[in-house]
Design a protein around this motif. Sequence first.
Motif, PDB file in Angstrom:
ATOM      1  N   PHE B 348       1.282  -1.285   0.310  1.00 34.71           N
ATOM      2  CA  PHE B 348      -0.115   0.079  -0.031  1.00 34.71           C
ATOM      3  C   PHE B 348       0.679   1.046  -0.230  1.00 34.71           C
ATOM      4  CE2 PHE B 348      -2.150   3.333   1.814  1.00 34.71           C
ATOM      5  CZ  PHE B 348      -3.037   3.405   1.108  1.00 34.71           C
ATOM      6  N   GLN B 349       0.017   1.467  -0.925  1.00 31.65           N
ATOM      7  CA  GLN B 349       1.151   3.389  -0.387  1.00 31.65           C
ATOM      8  C   GLN B 349      -0.243   4.979  -0.968  1.00 31.65           C
ATOM      9  OE1 GLN B 349       3.923   2.704  -4.443  1.00 31.65           O
ATOM     10  NE2 GLN B 349       4.017   4.481  -3.661  1.00 31.65           N
ATOM     11  N   TYR B 350      -0.079   5.515  -0.389  1.00 28.62           N
ATOM     12  CA  TYR B 350      -0.917   7.063  -0.565  1.00 28.62           C
ATOM     13  C   TYR B 350      -0.633   7.343  -1.935  1.00 28.62           C
ATOM     14  CZ  TYR B 350      -2.570   6.800   4.023  1.00 28.62           C
ATOM     15  OH  TYR B 350      -3.361   6.537   5.658  1.00 28.62           O
ATOM     16  N   GLU B 351      -0.302   7.632  -2.637  1.00 24.79           N
ATOM     17  CA  GLU B 351       0.182   7.799  -3.618  1.00 24.79           C
ATOM     18  C   GLU B 351       0.939   7.244  -4.503  1.00 24.79           C
ATOM     19  OE1 GLU B 351      -0.317  12.454  -4.198  1.00 24.79           O
ATOM     20  OE2 GLU B 351      -2.205  12.167  -2.995  1.00 24.79           O
ATOM     21  N   LYS B 381       0.100   1.914  11.674  1.00 27.01           N
ATOM     22  CA  LYS B 381      -1.030   0.813  12.004  1.00 27.01           C
ATOM     23  C   LYS B 381      -2.635   1.683  12.108  1.00 27.01           C
ATOM     24  CE  LYS B 381       0.597   2.003  16.185  1.00 27.01           C
ATOM     25  NZ  LYS B 381       1.124   3.080  17.840  1.00 27.01           N
ATOM     26  N   SER B 382      -2.790   2.606  11.821  1.00 23.03           N
ATOM     27  CA  SER B 382      -4.185   3.288  11.322  1.00 23.03           C
ATOM     28  C   SER B 382      -4.004   3.333  10.493  1.00 23.03           C
ATOM     29  CB  SER B 382      -4.545   4.861  11.542  1.00 23.03           C
ATOM     30  OG  SER B 382      -3.931   5.336  12.674  1.00 23.03           O
ATOM     31  N   THR B 383      -3.064   2.967   9.074  1.00 30.24           N
ATOM     32  CA  THR B 383      -3.780   2.939   7.784  1.00 30.24           C
ATOM     33  C   THR B 383      -4.476   1.605   7.660  1.00 30.24           C
ATOM     34  OG1 THR B 383      -1.840   4.527   7.032  1.00 30.24           O
ATOM     35  CG2 THR B 383      -2.584   3.160   5.322  1.00 30.24           C
ATOM     36  N   LEU B 384      -3.694   0.648   8.261  1.00 28.70           N
ATOM     37  CA  LEU B 384      -3.901  -0.867   8.262  1.00 28.70           C
ATOM     38  C   LEU B 384      -5.505  -0.943   8.563  1.00 28.70           C
ATOM     39  CD1 LEU B 384      -3.024  -3.329   7.723  1.00 28.70           C
ATOM     40  CD2 LEU B 384      -2.027  -4.164   9.869  1.00 28.70           C
ATOM     41  N   LEU B 385      -5.224  -0.367   9.657  1.00 24.76           N
ATOM     42  CA  LEU B 385      -7.156  -0.240  10.345  1.00 24.76           C
ATOM     43  C   LEU B 385      -7.715  -0.219   8.953  1.00 24.76           C
ATOM     44  CD1 LEU B 385      -6.858   0.625  13.982  1.00 24.76           C
ATOM     45  CD2 LEU B 385      -6.943  -2.094  12.968  1.00 24.76           C
ATOM     46  N   PRO B 394      -6.460  -1.014  -0.622  1.00 28.95           N
ATOM     47  CA  PRO B 394      -4.921  -1.595  -0.784  1.00 28.95           C
ATOM     48  C   PRO B 394      -3.891  -1.544  -2.849  1.00 28.95           C
ATOM     49  CG  PRO B 394      -6.285  -3.161  -0.344  1.00 28.95           C
ATOM     50  CD  PRO B 394      -7.184  -2.358  -0.683  1.00 28.95           C
ATOM     51  N   THR B 395      -2.828  -0.981  -2.686  1.00 32.41           N
ATOM     52  CA  THR B 395      -1.707  -1.194  -4.394  1.00 32.41           C
ATOM     53  C   THR B 395      -2.468  -2.351  -4.647  1.00 32.41           C
ATOM     54  OG1 THR B 395      -1.210   0.808  -2.898  1.00 32.41           O
ATOM     55  CG2 THR B 395       0.014   0.062  -5.095  1.00 32.41           C
ATOM     56  N   ASP B 403     -13.058 -15.427   2.434  1.00 32.06           N
ATOM     57  CA  ASP B 403     -13.015 -15.506   0.900  1.00 32.06           C
ATOM     58  C   ASP B 403     -13.514 -13.883   0.186  1.00 32.06           C
ATOM     59  OD1 ASP B 403     -10.887 -17.394   1.509  1.00 32.06           O
ATOM     60  OD2 ASP B 403     -12.277 -18.966   1.202  1.00 32.06           O
ATOM     61  N   VAL B 404     -14.065 -13.266   0.672  1.00 38.18           N
ATOM     62  CA  VAL B 404     -14.628 -12.412   0.004  1.00 38.18           C
ATOM     63  C   VAL B 404     -13.854 -11.414   0.914  1.00 38.18           C
ATOM     64  CG1 VAL B 404     -17.179 -11.167   0.095  1.00 38.18           C
ATOM     65  CG2 VAL B 404     -16.673 -13.563   1.173  1.00 38.18           C
ATOM     66  N   PRO B 405     -13.738 -10.269  -0.696  1.00 38.34           N
ATOM     67  CA  PRO B 405     -12.660  -9.609  -0.501  1.00 38.34           C
ATOM     68  C   PRO B 405     -13.708  -8.354   0.425  1.00 38.34           C
ATOM     69  CG  PRO B 405     -12.949  -9.672  -3.104  1.00 38.34           C
ATOM     70  CD  PRO B 405     -13.932 -10.685  -1.969  1.00 38.34           C
ATOM     71  N   ILE B 406     -12.936  -7.842   1.063  1.00 38.36           N
ATOM     72  CA  ILE B 406     -13.238  -6.464   1.882  1.00 38.36           C
ATOM     73  C   ILE B 406     -14.262  -5.623   1.199  1.00 38.36           C
ATOM     74  CG2 ILE B 406     -11.393  -5.482   2.769  1.00 38.36           C
ATOM     75  CD1 ILE B 406     -13.820  -6.492   5.359  1.00 38.36           C
ATOM     76  N   SER B 407     -13.742  -5.104  -0.122  1.00 39.02           N
ATOM     77  CA  SER B 407     -13.951  -3.942  -1.019  1.00 39.02           C
ATOM     78  C   SER B 407     -15.820  -3.804  -1.147  1.00 39.02           C
ATOM     79  CB  SER B 407     -13.567  -3.891  -1.447  1.00 39.02           C
ATOM     80  OG  SER B 407     -13.300  -5.010  -2.368  1.00 39.02           O
ATOM     81  N   ARG B 408     -16.064  -5.666  -0.821  1.00 32.34           N
ATOM     82  CA  ARG B 408     -17.492  -5.908  -1.317  1.00 32.34           C
ATOM     83  C   ARG B 408     -18.659  -6.005  -0.698  1.00 32.34           C
ATOM     84  NH1 ARG B 408     -17.341 -10.775  -5.027  1.00 32.34           N
ATOM     85  NH2 ARG B 408     -19.797 -10.331  -5.501  1.00 32.34           N
TER      86      ARG B 408
END
Lengths: 577, 582
Positions: B348-351, B381-385, B394-395, B403-408
Motif C-alpha cells: 500500500f502507498q497513498y499515491e 497502524k491506523s492505515t492498516l485498520l 490496497p495498492t 474469502d470475500v474481499p472486504i471491498s465487496r
Amino acid sequence: MFDPALFKLPGMRRLTVILALLAVVEGICIIIQAQFLSVAIVGLWHLKSLATILQPMLIFAIAWTGRQLLVVFKNWLMYPIVEKTSGKMRRQVMQKLYQLGPSYVAKTGTGNVVTTALEGIDKVQTYLMLVVIKVIDMMVIPWVILVYIAWLRWREALFLLAIFPLIILFMIILGYAAQAKADKQYVGYQRLSNHFVDTLRGLPTLKQLGLSKQYAHNVYQVSEGYRKQTMAVIKVAMLSTFALDFFTTLSIAVVAVFLGFGLINGTITLLPALVILVLSPDYFLPLRTFASDYHATLNGKNAFADVQKMLALPVPTDRDQLGEQPLAWQADSTLSLKQVDFSYDDQQPALKQLDLVAKGYQRIGIIGASGSGKSTLINLLGGFLSPMPGHGTIEVNGQPVSHLGQTAWQQSFFYIPQNPYLFHASLAENIAFYQPQAGLSAIGQAAEKAGLTAWIKTLPDGLNTQIGEGARGVSGGQAQRIALARAFLDDSRKILLFDEPTAHLDIETEAELKQTILPVFEHHLVFFATHRLHWINQMDYVLVMDHGAIVEQGTPAELAAHNGAYGHLRDEMVGAI
Amino acid sequence: MKAFFETFKHDTWVMPYLRKYKKLLALTLFLGLMTFFCGSALMFNSGYLISKAARHPYNILMIYVPIVLTRAFGIGRPAFRYAERITSHNWVLRIVSDFRKKLYQAVAKHAVAIRQNFQTGDVLSILADDIDHIENLYLRTVFPTVIAWLMYLMIVIALGYFSWWFGLLMLLMLGLIIIAMPLWSVLINGARESQSRKIQQTFYTQLTDAVMGLGDWLISGRKTDFYDRQTAPIDEIARLRRADHRFQWWRDFTIQLLFGIICLALLIWSSFYWTTNQASANWIAAFVLSVFPLVDAFQSVSQGVSEWPSYQRSIRRVNALDTTPVDETDQTVLTEQFSGLRVADLDFQYEAGTRPIFKKLNLSLAAGEKLALLGPSGTGKSTLLKLILGDLTPTSGSIQLNDVPISRLQNERAKLFGVLDQQPYLFNTSIMNNVRMGNPDATDAQVKAALKAVELAPLIEGLPDQYETVVEEGGARFSGGERQRIALARILLQDAPIIILDEPTVSLDPITESHLLATVFRVLQDKTILWVTHHLAGINYVDQVRFLEAGAFDMAGTPQELYATAPRFKRLYDLDQGHDEV
C-alpha cells in the motif's frame, strides 16, 4: 441606551457636545432642504417657469449636499476616537493576558480568549461607531424638525410628538414578548442548532454503527424542526419592527390626510403643508436607523462589557519579591513550602497542607492517580497558580514569598508539559524561543543533544522549516524533543518542571526519549509529575499525591520498604489489583 | 466578473435551490417589491393628495380616493415588509435544511478520513458556518439586490411611459446607483479582501501563539517582545478598517448626491412636462416626494453586494465537496458465519511515487483470536485498520473475510465490525439513546444489561435522571474512562463478530486503563479482536503480538514467547511494569 462607561473614554465628552451641535446643524439643513424643495414644487404647482425656481433649487442642492457632508464629517470626527479606543483596548487585553497567565486561559478556554480579543473588539468598534452618533442624532434631530413643524402648524406637531413615545412603548412591549418567547424556546432551540455540528463530528461513529445513511433523513427532520421553531420566534420578534414601521408610515399617512383636510378648509396653504409632509419621514428617520442597528449595538454592548470585565480582573501583585534578575539556583539553594493550601474557588481547597523542601539538584518525582493534584502542584510550583493567602508559607533560599509567580523564579525554570506548545515559526525560532539571540550553530548543537538531527535532515528547509499550527505537523515525541532542545540551549535555568511529558507517547518512543531526557537531569532541580512508573527509578525523592495532599514522601527505597500509599499505587497502576 | 461566473460554473449549492421552492421565492420577491412600492406610493399619493386639496375642490369626494389610498399604502408598507421578512426567512431556512442534509451526505462519504485529518472538528465547524454564510448571501445580498432591480425596472418603464427621454435618463442615473456603485464596491472590496484576510490571519496566528503559548512567554520573560509582536498587526488592522470606513462614507455620500441630482432632474422635467395645466401640476409633488423612500432600498444594495467576496469563498468551499453518489454495485453479503480475516501480500502507498507504507504484509486472524498490534507512531497502524475496514483500497494484495474481499462487504460493515477508538463519539442525547445506537431494535432491558456488563449500572443509577441522563456535548458529562465504557456498551449491542480496538486507552491514566482493559476483554471474550495499542499494559490478554516497523512485522509471537526470546520486547514490557535498570 447610552452606556455610562462610554463617557469614561478619553475625549468622549467633548466629542458628544460637538456631535450634538453638528446634529442641530444637520437638522437645520434638513429643514432648509425641505423648505426650498417645497418652494420649488409650489412654484411649479403655480405653473411658473423653470427660471423662477432655479434659486430655491440651488438652495435645496446646497442644503442636501451640506447634510450629506455633515454625515461624513461626523463619522470622520468619531472614527479616530473609536480607532484609538479599540486599538488601545486590544493592547490592554494583551497586556492583561500576560499578567493573568496561562491559568486564566485554562479556565476561560483558548477559544473564548481569542474570540474576546479578536471578534469581541471588532464588535466593540462597530458598536462605538454606530451607537454614539445614532443616539445623539435620535436625541437631537427629531426635536429640531418638530420645533419647525410646530412653528408652521402646531396640530400636526402635537400628533407627531404624541406618536413618538407610543412607538417606543410598543417596541419595548413587543421586544419583551419576543424575548419571553425566545427564552421559552431557547433550550430546545440551542440544542437543535448545535445538533448539526454534533452530528457531523459524530459521523465516523455513525458510520461504524451502520447508521450514517438513515441519519441523513434525521438531519433533515431536525433541521426542519429547527426551522419551525425559529419561524415561531421570528414571527414574534419581527413584530417590534412591524410596530415601528406601522406607526411611522401610518403617521405620515395620517399627517397627509390631516393636511389634505386643512387645505380644503383653507386653514393652511400648500407650501407649509408640503414642508410638513416632506419633513415627517425625516422626523422618524433617526429612530428607524437606530432600531435597524439595534441588534448590532446590543452585541457590541455585551462585547464591550466582556472586555471591561476582563480588564478589571485582579492580577497577582508582588512579583518582584526575589528581585527582577533570574535566580542563580545552586547546589545549596532551597525551596520550601510549609502548610500551603491552594483553592480554585477560594472555598474547597484543591491542594491541602503541602509540606515539602527541595534542595540543590534533587530529582523529585510526583506520582498519584489522575485527579490527585499532580498537575495542580506543578502549576503552583511554576507560579501559574497562587496559594490561598495566609495559608502557609513559601520560602526561596530562606526568603519568604507570597507566591511563586516571581519574575526571578519564573526565569529560572523550564516547564515541559504533556503537549509543549509549538509556535507558528521556524524550527530554529522555536528552539531558540527562550534565547532569541542564540546563533544557528548553538541551536544546531541543542537540537543534536535533543536527538532531533535525524528528523531535521528529512525536513525540506532543515532548521528553517516552518512548524506549528497550520504548518508542518510535528509528532508528540518530536514536540517533546523540541522542548528539551530549549533546555539544552539555555543552561542557565537550573530548574525543570515536567508535567506528564510522556503520558500520550507509545512505549517505544518513550523509551527512546527517556535516553535523551536523563542527561538533562544532571545539575538541575527536577520536578517530574508522571504516572509512568519506570521514571521513579531515576528519582532521588518521591511525593505521592492523593486527593490534593502529599500522603507520603521519601526516597524510592524508603517508600518501597514500607507498604504504604506508594506500594498500593504501584500495584494498582500495573494492574495487579 | 470572470471569477463570478467561474464560481457558478459547477455550482450545485446556490443555483439549484433558486429553482427549487420557486413559488416561495417568487412570493418573497413580490412581497419585497410591494414593500418598496407601497413606501414610494404613500409619498406619491400624499403629494398628490395635498396638491389636489390645495386647489380647494368644491367637494371632499374629489380627494376621497387619494385619502383611502394614502391609508392603504400606509398600512400596506409595514404589512408587506413583515410578510416579506417572514417568507424570506422561511425560504432560506427551508434551503438550510436541504443544505444540511447535503453537506451531511458529502461529509459522510469521507467520514473516516475526516476523523483522521480534522480531529478537532474545526473544518466541520467551518463548513457548518459556510452554510450559515450562504443563508446570509440570500438575505443580505440576493433578495435586496433583485428587489431593487425589479423596482428599478418598474420606475424606468413607468417614467418612460410619460416621456422616453426622461425614462432613459433615469435608467442611467438609477443604474449608476444600483449597478455601477455596487460593482465599484465589490471591485474595491475584492481587492482589499485578500489583503485583509492575510492580515487577519497573521493576527489570528499571533494571537493563538500568544494565548496557547502564554506559559512559555511568561517564563521566558520576553514581555516586551510579547507586546511588540501584537502591536504590528493591530496597527495594520486599524489601517485597513480606516480605509474600509472611508470608502463606505464616500460611497454613501456619492449615492446620496446622485439622489439629490435625481430630485433636481425631476423638478426640471416636471417644469416641462407637468406645467401645462393645473390638474397635471398636481402630480409634480407626487413624483418628487416618491423619490425619498427609494434611497434606503437602493443604498443598501452596494453594501450587500460588496460582501460578495466573502460569500464567494464559502460557495467555492462547499462546491469543492464531492457530492457524487457512491457506487454500490458489486456489493454482497457474507453468507456463512465469520471464520477468519486474511491479509495477503498487501502493498500500500497513498499515491503513486510516495513512500510505500506496507510491503508484502501478511496477517491472518481466525475467529475468536485476539491480536495486539504495536509500533511507533507513523508506521501505519491506523492505515492498516482503514485498509481492513475498507476505507482505503490496497495498492496490491488482498484483504478478505472468509474469502470475500472486504471491498465487496462495505454495506455489511456495521454487522461485521465493531470499533472502539481513542475518542468514541457520544451524541448530545440521553445515555439510553446513545447506547441504543448500537442496535436500534434493542429493548430497554437489553440496553440496561449492556450497561451493566460494562460496570456502569451503579454509576448511572446513582444519577438523578438515571438512564435518561443527557451526556452533553461530546459526552462532557462523563470522564474519559466512562465514555469508553458507554461506547463499549454500544458495541456490545451491535454484536459484530470482529472488534477493532484503536488505542482506546491512550488518553487514560494507568489505573483507569487497567480497569477498562479488564472489562473490555471480559465482555468481548467470544469476539475476534484486533487491538492497536501504544504500550504493553494488558498485553497478556491477547494471543498474538505484532510489531509493525518500516512497513513489515519485525516481531511476532505470543506475549510469553516474545518476553522470553526478544530482548527489545522484554525491555519495553519491563518499562511498562515500572522497572528500568539503565
